[in-house]
Design an enzyme around this catalytic site. Structure first.
Site, PDB file in Angstrom:
ATOM      1  N   ASP A 132       0.852  -1.193   0.000  1.00  0.00           N
ATOM      2  CA  ASP A 132       0.000   0.000   0.000  1.00  0.00           C
ATOM      3  C   ASP A 132       0.893   1.250   0.000  1.00  0.00           C
ATOM      4  OD1 ASP A 132      -2.365   1.483   0.238  1.00  0.00           O
ATOM      5  OD2 ASP A 132      -2.359   1.382   2.439  1.00  0.00           O
ATOM      6  N   GLY A 165      -8.856   5.966   1.755  1.00  0.00           N
ATOM      7  CA  GLY A 165      -9.482   6.805   2.776  1.00  0.00           C
ATOM      8  C   GLY A 165     -10.954   6.490   2.933  1.00  0.00           C
TER       9      GLY A 165
HETATM   10  P1  13P Z   1      -8.532   5.044   6.017  1.00  0.00           P
HETATM   11  O1  13P Z   1      -7.623   5.959   6.767  1.00  0.00           O
HETATM   12  O2  13P Z   1      -9.821   5.699   5.680  1.00  0.00           O
HETATM   13  O3  13P Z   1      -8.718   3.724   6.683  1.00  0.00           O
HETATM   14  O4  13P Z   1      -7.820   4.738   4.598  1.00  0.00           O
HETATM   15  C1  13P Z   1      -6.872   3.711   4.497  1.00  0.00           C
HETATM   16  C2  13P Z   1      -6.181   3.725   3.182  1.00  0.00           C
HETATM   17  O5  13P Z   1      -6.567   4.371   2.225  1.00  0.00           O
HETATM   18  C3  13P Z   1      -4.993   2.875   3.080  1.00  0.00           C
HETATM   19  O6  13P Z   1      -4.346   3.031   1.865  1.00  0.00           O
HETATM   20  O1  G3H Z   2      -2.613   5.141   3.726  1.00  0.00           O
HETATM   21  C1  G3H Z   2      -2.836   4.359   4.612  1.00  0.00           C
HETATM   22  C2  G3H Z   2      -2.677   4.486   6.005  1.00  0.00           C
HETATM   23  O2  G3H Z   2      -3.824   4.601   6.750  1.00  0.00           O
HETATM   24  C3  G3H Z   2      -1.502   5.284   6.497  1.00  0.00           C
HETATM   25  O3  G3H Z   2      -0.745   4.285   7.030  1.00  0.00           O
HETATM   26  O4  G3H Z   2       0.643   5.279   8.848  1.00  0.00           O
HETATM   27  O5  G3H Z   2       1.116   3.010   7.899  1.00  0.00           O
HETATM   28  O6  G3H Z   2       1.603   5.055   6.513  1.00  0.00           O
HETATM   29  P1  G3H Z   2       0.760   4.457   7.610  1.00  0.00           P
HETATM   30 ZN    ZN Z   3      -4.477   5.009   1.076  1.00  0.00          ZN
END
Ligand code: 13P
Ligand code: G3H
Ligand code: ZN
Length: 307
Positions: free
Chosen positions: A82, A211
């Site tokens: 991710d 998100g």
């Molecule tokens: P949230 O912060 O809404 O859970 O989004 C997570 C996300 O987009 C991880 O890539």
């Molecule tokens: O983008 C996704 C997450 O919610 C942020 O995660 O704090 O592990 O980078 P992170």
């Molecule tokens: Zn994200």
């Protein structure tokens, strides 16, 4: 069954009109809670780690746990990177058996995003892995960097069409008004559905909603009851998620909801049993808390019995 790549699950989802949940994990209890829910509902599932998670736990630990979980499960599992920010992280993930990677160069100029994404696609496809990229930029906290209103932009649909054609990317995350974290909307929650529809029709590939956490009231109330101080939290309501799925979203990312449920559970255990210091008693219930969130999400996404 077992480990598959992202395109394998998303192309089916796109054709049949549901979405597959992508859930972030940083430790064993989160991973077990996610897998328990997916297995119980026979849902395909995407388990994902950010660069921050890799820094925290080590990619060897995360990748071996994830591969083992995927091999054991009688459902389709994708192991996804991710928000990979560099080709080095992309390669690291591919070499550790991830079946999908996100190259997120959305903070870079368009041309640079395009060429990095194209290179990631060339490399990942050699591993039979899929690639997700992002266009436009989400608000919120990412890798400890706070992207504010001024730094965020919505996707340009015509640019998305050109980008997908030029890079051959397998999935695209278009910024349409969501943000990472627990504070997504000040007033009425609203996403740019028209823009989403346009991106879907111009690109023709599976789209990803980042998100997307719903920020359940129950988790916030429980956390605050046992000592947290979380005010003004707001997530994406389920009916908006369902509408987004109708308009082309095939992968829905959830991290914040799991963090909230996990930490609320830990707070409750510690507050109710102040004499306790056995980690198994304190962390054990977090599996159930994470599982409950994932079960609910699978219901909203419609991915049950599709695994
Ligand atoms: P949230 O912060 O809404 O859970 O989004 C997570 C996300 O987009 C991880 O890539
Ligand atoms: O983008 C996704 C997450 O919610 C942020 O995660 O704090 O592990 O980078 P992170
Ligand atoms: Zn994200």
């Amino acid at each position: 069954m077992g480990l598959v790549n992202l395109s394998h699950v998303l192309l089916k989802a796109k054709e049949r009109g549901y979405a597959v949940g992508a859930f972030n994990f940083v430790n064993m209890e989160m991973l077990q809670g996610i897998l328990d829910a997916a297995v119980e509902t026979h849902s395909p599932v995407i388990i994902q780690t950010t660069e921050g998670a890799i820094e925290y736990a080590g990619i060897d630990y995360l990748a071996s746990m994830a591969r083992m979980a995927a091999e054991k499960a009688n459902i389709e599992v994708v192991i996804h990177l991710d928000h990979g920010k560099s080709l080095d992280t992309v390669m690291l993930a591919l070499e550790h058996g991830y079946t999908s990677v996100m190259i997120d160069a959305s903070d870079k100029p368009y041309k640079e995003n395009l060429s990095l994404t194209k290179e990631a696609v060339d490399r990942a496809h050699k591993f039979n892995a899929s690639v997700e990229a992002e266009l436009g930029r989400l608000k919120g906290i990412e890798d400890n960097v706070n992207v504010d209103d001024a730094g965020s932009t919505l996707v340009d649909p015509e640019q998305a069409k050109e980008f997908v054609k030029a890079t051959g990317v397998d999935a695209l995350a278009p910024a349409i008004g969501t943000s990472h974290g627990a504070f997504k909307f000040k007033g009425t929650p609203r996403l740019d559905m028209k823009r989403l529809e346009l991106v879907a029709s111009l690109t023709g590939i599976p789209l990803v909603l980042h998100g997307a956490s719903s920020v359940p009231k129950g988790s916030i109330e429980k956390a605050n009851k046992y000592g947290a101080n979380i005010k003004g939290a707001a997530g994406v309501p389920d009916d908006i998620i369902k509408q987004a799925i109708k308009q082309g979203i095939c992968k829905v990312n959830t991290d914040t909801d799991l963090r909230l449920a996990f930490t609320a559970s830990v707070r409750e255990e510690l507050a109710k049993h102040p004499e306790e210091f056995d980690l198994r008693k304190i962390l054990g219930p977090t599996r159930q808390a994470v599982k409950a969130i994932v079960l609910n999400r699978i219901g909203v996404f419609g991915s049950g019995n599709r695994g």
